[in-house]
Design an enzyme around this catalytic site. Structure first.
Site, PDB file in Angstrom:
ATOM      1  N   ASP A 186       0.856  -1.186   0.000  1.00 16.55           N
ATOM      2  CA  ASP A 186       0.000   0.000   0.000  1.00 16.55           C
ATOM      3  C   ASP A 186       0.895   1.240   0.000  1.00 16.55           C
ATOM      4  O   ASP A 186       1.376   1.659  -1.048  1.00 16.55           O
ATOM      5  CB  ASP A 186      -0.928  -0.057   1.214  1.00 16.55           C
ATOM      6  CG  ASP A 186      -1.999   1.029   1.230  1.00 16.55           C
ATOM      7  OD1 ASP A 186      -1.977   1.917   0.358  1.00 16.55           O
ATOM      8  OD2 ASP A 186      -2.847   0.998   2.120  1.00 16.55           O
ATOM      9  N   PHE A 203     -10.452   0.198   0.926  1.00 11.20           N
ATOM     10  CA  PHE A 203     -10.033  -0.611   2.072  1.00 11.20           C
ATOM     11  C   PHE A 203     -10.524  -2.032   1.853  1.00 11.20           C
ATOM     12  O   PHE A 203     -11.717  -2.295   1.836  1.00 11.20           O
ATOM     13  CB  PHE A 203     -10.560  -0.044   3.394  1.00 11.20           C
ATOM     14  CG  PHE A 203      -9.949  -0.745   4.577  1.00 11.20           C
ATOM     15  CD1 PHE A 203      -8.624  -0.520   4.912  1.00 11.20           C
ATOM     16  CD2 PHE A 203     -10.678  -1.651   5.312  1.00 11.20           C
ATOM     17  CE1 PHE A 203      -8.043  -1.187   5.990  1.00 11.20           C
ATOM     18  CE2 PHE A 203     -10.105  -2.314   6.388  1.00 11.20           C
ATOM     19  CZ  PHE A 203      -8.792  -2.083   6.722  1.00 11.20           C
TER      20      PHE A 203
END
Length: 179
Positions: A102, A151
Site C-alpha cells: 500500500d 479498504f
C-alpha cells in the site's frame, strides 16, 4: 461477515490463478537456487501457503511481523518490528511475500533491514498492489493483482483482526469502519 462486504474483487479461482502464474515465474527465476522466503504476518499467511504450493524449489521459510496499521484503516508512518526472523540471511536471496503493498513504508523498512543484514538480493511477491496508496518509491517484483484505492479485507487481510478468514478479497463497506 459477508454482509459487511461492498464488493468481491478477487475470488478463490482468481487468487489460485495468480498463485499459479507467480509460482511458475518464481520457479523459473530462481531455478537452481534455494531462496529464503519471508512471509509477512499476519496478512500473508494464506497467500504464502497457496503461492508456495506452486513453487517447485527448495526454500527456507521464515516469518516476520511488522505493523503499520495498528488496528485502523490507514497505514501510519510508524513501523514496528513485532516478530523478527531467526535465519542468517547473509549472502542469501530473499523473497518477501506480502498480502498488500500500500504505502510501501513497511516494505521499505523490511528491505532496509534485510539489506543491512547482508541479503544478496531481495524481491517481493505480493497478492495485491495498491499503487494509489504509495508514499515511498518502491515496487513489487511479482504482483498478483493491482487494486484500486479502497479498504480491502479477506484472504488474510483484516480490519481490527477480523475478516482474515474470508476466502476472497473484498471491499469493506465504509459504514463498518466509520461507526
Amino acid at each position: 461477515m459477508n454482509n459487511d462486504i461492498q464488493e468481491v474483487l478477487f475470488d478463490q479461482a482468481n487468487i489460485h490463478d495468480a498463485a499459479v502464474r507467480l509460482g511458475q515465474q518464481i520457479t523459473q527465476d530462481y531455478a537452481g537456487e534455494k531462496p529464503v522466503v519471508l512471509s509477512v504476518l499476519k496478512g500473508a499467511y494464506l497467500w504464502t501457503a497457496d503461492l508456495l504450493r506452486e513453487v517447485d524449489l527448495y526454500i527456507d521459510l521464515e516469518f516476520i511481523n511488522v505493523s503499520s496499521y495498528h488496528g485502523g484503516v490507514k497505514s501510519t508512518d510508524e513501523i514496528t518490528l513485532v516478530t523478527d526472523i531467526r535465519s542468517d540471511i547473509m549472502g542469501r536471496q530473499v523473497i518477501i511475500l506480502e498480502d498488500i503493498v500500500d504505502t510501501g513504508q513497511s516494505l521499505l523498512f523490511m528491505k532496509a533491514l534485510l539489506a543491512k543484514r547482508g541479503a544478496a538480493s531481495i524481491k517481493v511477491a505480493t497478492l495485491l498492489d495498491k499503487k494509489a496508496g504509495r508514499k515511498v518509491d518502491i515496487e513489487a517484483d511479482y504482483v498478483g493483482f493491482n487494486v484500486r484505492n479502497e479498504f480491502v479485507v479477506g484472504y488474510g487481510l483484516d480490519y481490527k483482526e477480523l475478516y482474515r478468514n474470508l476466502p476472497y478479497v473484498g471491499i469493506l463497506k465504509k459504514e463498518v469502519y466509520t461507526k
